[in-house]
Design an enzyme around this catalytic site. Structure first.
Site, PDB file in Angstrom:
ATOM      1  N   LYS A 169       0.818  -1.223   0.000  1.00 47.38           N
ATOM      2  CA  LYS A 169       0.000   0.000   0.000  1.00 47.38           C
ATOM      3  C   LYS A 169       0.848   1.267   0.000  1.00 47.38           C
ATOM      4  CE  LYS A 169      -4.389  -1.865   1.214  1.00 47.38           C
ATOM      5  NZ  LYS A 169      -5.389  -2.174   2.213  1.00 47.38           N
TER       6      LYS A 169
ATOM      7  N   ARG B  76      -3.504 -10.105   4.807  1.00 47.21           N
ATOM      8  CA  ARG B  76      -3.894 -10.151   3.381  1.00 47.21           C
ATOM      9  C   ARG B  76      -2.703  -9.645   2.571  1.00 47.21           C
ATOM     10  NH1 ARG B  76      -5.872  -6.809  -0.481  1.00 47.21           N
ATOM     11  NH2 ARG B  76      -7.454  -7.636  -1.896  1.00 47.21           N
TER      12      ARG B  76
HETATM   13  N1  PMM Z   1      -7.389  -3.835   0.683  1.00 45.94           N
HETATM   14  C1  PMM Z   1      -7.688  -3.884  -0.632  1.00 45.94           C
HETATM   15  C2  PMM Z   1      -8.718  -4.735  -1.102  1.00 45.94           C
HETATM   16  N2  PMM Z   1      -9.412  -5.506  -0.253  1.00 45.94           N
HETATM   17  N3  PMM Z   1      -9.834  -6.256   1.942  1.00 45.94           N
HETATM   18  C3  PMM Z   1      -9.578  -6.200   3.257  1.00 45.94           C
HETATM   19  N4  PMM Z   1     -10.295  -6.953   4.109  1.00 45.94           N
HETATM   20  N5  PMM Z   1      -8.594  -5.399   3.763  1.00 45.94           N
HETATM   21  C4  PMM Z   1      -7.840  -4.594   2.969  1.00 45.94           C
HETATM   22  O1  PMM Z   1      -6.977  -3.867   3.497  1.00 45.94           O
HETATM   23  C5  PMM Z   1      -8.101  -4.610   1.562  1.00 45.94           C
HETATM   24  C6  PMM Z   1      -9.120  -5.466   1.083  1.00 45.94           C
HETATM   25  C7  PMM Z   1      -6.931  -3.048  -1.605  1.00 45.94           C
HETATM   26  O2  PMM Z   1      -5.734  -3.604  -1.949  1.00 45.94           O
HETATM   27  P1  PMM Z   1      -5.402  -4.453  -3.312  1.00 45.94           P
HETATM   28  O3  PMM Z   1      -5.547  -3.518  -4.477  1.00 45.94           O
HETATM   29  O4  PMM Z   1      -4.047  -4.924  -3.097  1.00 45.94           O
HETATM   30  O5  PMM Z   1      -6.373  -5.583  -3.434  1.00 45.94           O
END
Ligand code: PMM
Length: 282
Positions: free
Chosen positions: A206, A250
């Site tokens: 991020k 995650r």
């Molecule tokens: N961040 C993203 C997408 N989904 N879900 C949860 N539970 N927590 C998060 O911090 C989160 C998420 C955005 O990141 P990406 O583009 O790497 O998917």
């Protein structure tokens, strides 16, 4: 939790796995690398992103979930839409990961209640086109405010008939947050854990990590070069440095983060051994 973004535009890996076969192959690789859960998403939530149509989101995620779940994977669907959650659970998903915590489409809570799956509720304030205008956390500070807003979501989730054992909470790093908010939340996870639910944290790749590693001219480190900082953070979180080991991380590069978990586990085992030996002596 390994991330399978079936999107053309996610900030972390957009466009790499937007074809179902490539997404499935990526999911299988993440399992081989040690993922316990695969998080399949068809909507990018990068700041400023526009939403896909419902039909587009369904077309992206349902075939991928079907194939991965049929192969025995524990699949989570990353969606804010009730209809997508329902179809994903039919296709074999066991977890609904809703970055809006039920705010974007409240009917998603009924789908979760009816199907009995696990529900991840993330702290969220608005869709991606607006969220970075909503970073005011007043005098309480970000940790108290996020805790209070998550507690409100828990009340709504319980009211929909979802049992406490199926609720997971997430501070929502990068969602309506300035870089320093993310660090404050990471340091304050023990206060969020006081709500009584397991925590999921998504820090991988991020922007706040990119800013931490900015070059001399202030240019953030590009997405593809943030992995090591995320891995360091995973080791700290898994070891419970903030007072609370998180339930789930995650991440994108599962293998590297698995190594961090191995380091944290060894660290904690040795600390436990030393404490036990100390007690025996005493
Ligand atoms: N961040 C993203 C997408 N989904 N879900 C949860 N539970 N927590 C998060 O911090 C989160 C998420 C955005 O990141 P990406 O583009 O790497 O998917």
């Amino acid at each position: 939790m390994g991330v399978v973004n079936v999107t053309p535009d996610s900030f972390s890996d957009g466009g790499q796995y937007d074809d179902p076969q490539r997404a499935v192959a990526h999911g299988l690789q993440l399992l081989a690398d040690g993922a316990d859960i695969l998080d399949v998403g068809g909507e990018s939530t990068r700041p400023g992103a526009t939403r896909p149509l419902l039909a587009e989101e369904l077309d992206r995620v349902v075939p991928v979930i079907e194939e991965l779940a049929a192969g025995g994977a524990v699949v989570s669907v990353d969606t804010m839409r009730a209809e997508v959650a329902a179809r994903a659970v039919e296709a074999g998903a066991q977890i609904v990961n809703d970055v809006s915590g039920g705010l974007a489409d409240p009917a998603i809570l009924d789908v979760v209640a009816r199907t009995g799956v696990t529900y991840v509720a993330m702290h969220w304030r608005a869709h991606s086109d607006r969220m970075q205008q909503l970073t005011d956390y007043d005098d309480r500070g970000v940790v108290e405010a996020v805790r209070a807003e998550l507690a409100d979501r828990v009340a709504a989730i319980r009211a929909a008939g979802i049992a406490d054992e199926r609720i997971v909470l997430d501070p929502g790093l990068g969602f309506a947050k300035l870089p320093h908010h993310n660090w404050e939340l990471l340091r304050g996870l023990d206060q969020l854990a006081e709500l009584g639910f397991p925590l999921l944290v998504g820090a991988s790749r991020k922007t706040f990590l990119g800013r931490l590693l900015a070059d001399g001219s202030g240019e953030p480190r590009p997405v593809a070069e943030r992995e090591a900082a995320g891995v360091a953070l995973s080791a700290l979180l898994a070891a419970g440095v903030g007072g609370t080991p998180v339930w789930c991380l995650r991440v994108h590069d599962v293998r590297a983060h698995r190594d961090a978990l191995a380091v944290a586990a060894q660290w904690n085992t040795q600390n436990a051994d030393r404490a036990a030996t100390g007690k025996e002596r005493a």
